[in-house]
Enzyme design. Structure first.
Site, PDB file in Angstrom:
ATOM      1  N   ALA A  21       0.717  -1.158  -0.072  1.00 51.06           N
ATOM      2  CA  ALA A  21      -0.157   0.110   0.017  1.00 51.06           C
ATOM      3  C   ALA A  21       0.832   1.410  -0.125  1.00 51.06           C
ATOM      4  O   ALA A  21       0.632   2.198   0.816  1.00 51.06           O
ATOM      5  CB  ALA A  21      -1.000   0.066   1.150  1.00 51.06           C
ATOM      6  N   LYS A  53      13.745   1.470 -18.127  1.00 57.11           N
ATOM      7  CA  LYS A  53      12.987   2.026 -16.885  1.00 57.11           C
ATOM      8  C   LYS A  53      14.049   2.022 -15.828  1.00 57.11           C
ATOM      9  O   LYS A  53      14.442   3.118 -14.968  1.00 57.11           O
ATOM     10  CB  LYS A  53      11.760   1.247 -16.366  1.00 57.11           C
ATOM     11  CG  LYS A  53      11.276   1.854 -15.277  1.00 57.11           C
ATOM     12  CD  LYS A  53      10.639   3.204 -15.130  1.00 57.11           C
ATOM     13  CE  LYS A  53      10.170   3.782 -13.589  1.00 57.11           C
ATOM     14  NZ  LYS A  53       9.558   2.844 -13.084  1.00 57.11           N
TER      15      LYS A  53
HETATM   16  O1  KPL Z   1       9.895   5.781 -11.065  1.00 60.10           O
HETATM   17  C1  KPL Z   1       9.945   6.488 -10.518  1.00 60.10           C
HETATM   18  C2  KPL Z   1      10.322   6.493  -9.244  1.00 60.10           C
HETATM   19  O2  KPL Z   1       9.985   7.721  -8.525  1.00 60.10           O
HETATM   20  O3  KPL Z   1      10.917   5.546  -8.697  1.00 60.10           O
HETATM   21  C3  KPL Z   1      10.245   7.815 -11.387  1.00 60.10           C
HETATM   22  C4  KPL Z   1       9.678   7.615 -12.910  1.00 60.10           C
HETATM   23  C5  KPL Z   1      11.595   8.205 -11.347  1.00 60.10           C
HETATM   24  C6  KPL Z   1       9.089   8.817 -11.056  1.00 60.10           C
HETATM   25  O4  KPL Z   1       9.412   9.562  -9.915  1.00 60.10           O
END
Ligand code: KPL
Length: 299
Positions: A12, A186
């Protein structure tokens, strides 16, 4: 419309709350957190509007006491380092073939889940920006996109079904039959943003200012060749555009690693930076900036 399935979300935190708030409108949803809490979740929309949303909430400890319908899918929204133990606990409550959808950052837990779990393991890569606010709130700081697939591309129909429900709930989602590439992309984004914003305690958008802008570019210059050396295809517009676009889209966000540092929680340093340092060792490449970020980030 298809009959609405039951999904559980385990974890959560910011993403768990955001996905729960959206999905509870279209399917039968239970959000499983660490602490019992019945209060509605307070959603701060990107527009600035605030809504209180009733979400069925429970804990792993009390699951056995309730007669919740068994889930058709469980979304894993725990931190990367907490996922395996959470899944072990979860296993007592669900059919071993239940599909899992991993939302974890980095690229270390996903292959391990696929190894240990008997059912399908889908992976998602999302650029939604969200941070927790108080006990039951979540700020949706930046609207993003979520891609879903599985490592060996064995479950395309399941991934597309999952994408259908995410879209119906108002999240922008796509199936990706090359999700591993997407997860590496990512990871590059997280490695360029998270350690720096956590160290300097700034929002993502402040990375565009001096002196941070140069630091981000230096990290990207190190990450790009390393990932390409691992066989990762560069993003169509290049590594710099990929990262700077996410920084712009999530400018108002407090990245997950900053939230962890501020709350004194363990960070995802291992999931995000370790795969890059391992790649550097394998390729016998120096990675001084990544080494420094690793050492400056609390574990
Ligand atoms: O994935 C993210 C995170 O905060 O872990 C991003 C894309 C950097 C967005 O803040």
């Amino acid at each position: 419309m298809r009959p609405a399935p039951t999904w559980w979300i385990l974890g959560a935190g910011a993403l768990g709350r955001l996905f729960a708030i959206r999905l509870t409108t279209t399917l039968s949803l239970h959000l499983i957190g660490r602490r019992p809490d019945d209060s509605p979740l307070r959603y701060h929309a990107p527009s600035g509007e605030i809504h209180d949303v009733d979400v069925a909430r429970t804990t792993l400890a009390t699951l056995a006491l309730h007669t919740h319908a068994r889930p058709a899918l469980v979304v894993l929204a725990t931190k990367s380092h907490a996922t395996l133990s959470a899944v072990e606990e979860l296993a007592a409550h669900i059919d071993p073939q239940t599909p899992l959808l991993s939302l974890q950052n980095g690229f270390s837990i996903q292959p391990r889940l696929a190894d240990i779990w008997a059912g399908p393991v889908l992976c998602a890569s999302t650029t939604e920006g969200a941070y927790v606010e108080s006990n039951a709130g979540v700020v949706h700081a930046g609207t993003g996109t979520t891609w879903v697939g599985d490592i060996d591309n064995t479950w395309p129909a399941l991934a597309r079904d999952c994408v259908y429900w995410l879209n119906l709930a108002g999240l922008s989602a796509y199936h990706d039959d090359a999700i591993v590439q997407r997860l590496w992309h990512k990871l590059a984004i997280n490695a360029a943003i998270n350690p720096l914003v956590a160290r300097y305690r700034i929002r993502n958008g402040q990375l565009r200012d001096r002196p941070f802008r140069r630091m981000v570019d230096t990290v990207i210059d190190e990450i790009g060749p390393l990932l390409e050396g691992e066989g990762v295809t560069p993003p169509p517009a290049g590594w710099h555009t990929l990262v700077w676009e996410v920084i712009a889209a999530t400018a108002n966000n407090r990245a997950s690693m900053l939230q962890d540092v501020l709350a004194g929680r363990p960070t995802e340093r291992e999931a995000i930076l370790r795969p890059l340092l391992t790649a550097a060792e394998r390729q016998r490449c120096a990675a001084p900036t990544l080494e420094t970020l690793y050492h400056d980030t609390p574990s």
